[in-house]
Write a protein that holds these residues in place. Structure first.
Motif, PDB file in Angstrom:
ATOM      1  N   LYS A  60       0.873  -1.073   0.481  1.00 26.59           N
ATOM      2  CA  LYS A  60       0.192  -0.199   0.023  1.00 26.59           C
ATOM      3  C   LYS A  60       0.730   0.945  -0.505  1.00 26.59           C
ATOM      4  O   LYS A  60       0.706   1.912  -0.515  1.00 26.59           O
ATOM      5  CB  LYS A  60      -1.026   0.239   1.195  1.00 26.59           C
ATOM      6  CG  LYS A  60      -1.791  -0.984   1.560  1.00 26.59           C
ATOM      7  CD  LYS A  60      -2.610  -1.201   2.738  1.00 26.59           C
ATOM      8  CE  LYS A  60      -4.369  -1.772   2.345  1.00 26.59           C
ATOM      9  NZ  LYS A  60      -4.549  -1.866   3.857  1.00 26.59           N
ATOM     10  N   TYR A  61       1.704   0.873   0.623  1.00 23.32           N
ATOM     11  CA  TYR A  61       2.971   2.156   0.754  1.00 23.32           C
ATOM     12  C   TYR A  61       3.295   2.536  -0.560  1.00 23.32           C
ATOM     13  O   TYR A  61       3.267   3.994  -0.841  1.00 23.32           O
ATOM     14  CB  TYR A  61       4.141   2.452   2.050  1.00 23.32           C
ATOM     15  CG  TYR A  61       4.231   3.312   2.072  1.00 23.32           C
ATOM     16  CD1 TYR A  61       3.969   4.538   2.608  1.00 23.32           C
ATOM     17  CD2 TYR A  61       5.932   2.788   1.676  1.00 23.32           C
ATOM     18  CE1 TYR A  61       5.873   5.357   2.680  1.00 23.32           C
ATOM     19  CE2 TYR A  61       6.986   4.097   1.463  1.00 23.32           C
ATOM     20  CZ  TYR A  61       7.264   4.895   2.168  1.00 23.32           C
ATOM     21  OH  TYR A  61       7.730   6.309   2.027  1.00 23.32           O
ATOM     22  N   LYS A  64       0.751   4.203  -3.443  1.00 27.90           N
ATOM     23  CA  LYS A  64       0.911   5.363  -2.190  1.00 27.90           C
ATOM     24  C   LYS A  64       1.642   6.487  -2.872  1.00 27.90           C
ATOM     25  O   LYS A  64       2.187   7.362  -3.190  1.00 27.90           O
ATOM     26  CB  LYS A  64       0.463   5.952  -1.099  1.00 27.90           C
ATOM     27  CG  LYS A  64       0.200   6.895  -0.579  1.00 27.90           C
ATOM     28  CD  LYS A  64      -0.131   6.681   0.990  1.00 27.90           C
ATOM     29  CE  LYS A  64       0.174   8.914   1.468  1.00 27.90           C
ATOM     30  NZ  LYS A  64      -0.012   8.296   2.872  1.00 27.90           N
ATOM     31  N   LYS A  67       2.325   6.986  -6.871  1.00 29.74           N
ATOM     32  CA  LYS A  67       1.749   7.551  -7.283  1.00 29.74           C
ATOM     33  C   LYS A  67       1.239   8.986  -7.356  1.00 29.74           C
ATOM     34  O   LYS A  67       1.196   9.582  -8.095  1.00 29.74           O
ATOM     35  CB  LYS A  67      -0.385   7.274  -6.532  1.00 29.74           C
ATOM     36  CG  LYS A  67      -0.925   6.262  -6.958  1.00 29.74           C
ATOM     37  CD  LYS A  67      -2.227   6.108  -6.319  1.00 29.74           C
ATOM     38  CE  LYS A  67      -3.051   4.617  -6.825  1.00 29.74           C
ATOM     39  NZ  LYS A  67      -4.064   4.502  -5.946  1.00 29.74           N
TER      40      LYS A  67
END
Length: 100
Positions: A60-61, A64, A67
């Motif tokens: 997830k990190y 993120k 992005k």
């Protein structure tokens, strides 16, 4: 007294606290807590769950961050329009200068 901190350490570990955090809460050395936790019957299962959770959080990190990098790159991207505008501004500035 000993079984008291051991019960609490096992409970804290199952709740997701790190060994260093448990050590601070119980005022027992990290080494003692680590040694005790290795004797728990479900320790390997808990360790695998924590490892899977850590991997998921890391993904997830990283997603993120990627992005964010893409968004920043699109804002700072050099386009033909931005180059043309920079050229026009430089030409205007140079035409105003006086040469001796």
């Amino acid at each position: 007294m000993e079984s008291n901190w051991q019960d609490k350490a096992g409970s804290y570990y199952r709740d997701g606290l790190k060994i260093s955090e448990i050590s601070l809460l119980l005022d027992v050395s990290r080494h003692s807590i680590s040694k005790f936790l290795k004797t728990l019957p479900d320790q390997e299962q808990i360790r695998q769950q924590r490892k899977a959770e850590s991997l998921k959080n890391r993904r997830k990190y990283k997603t993120k961050k990627q992005k964010m990098y893409r968004a920043a790159a699109s804002i700072l991207a050099v386009t033909p329009e931005s180059m043309r505008r920079e050229h026009e501004l430089a030409a205007i500035e140079l035409s105003r200068e006086r040469y001796h």
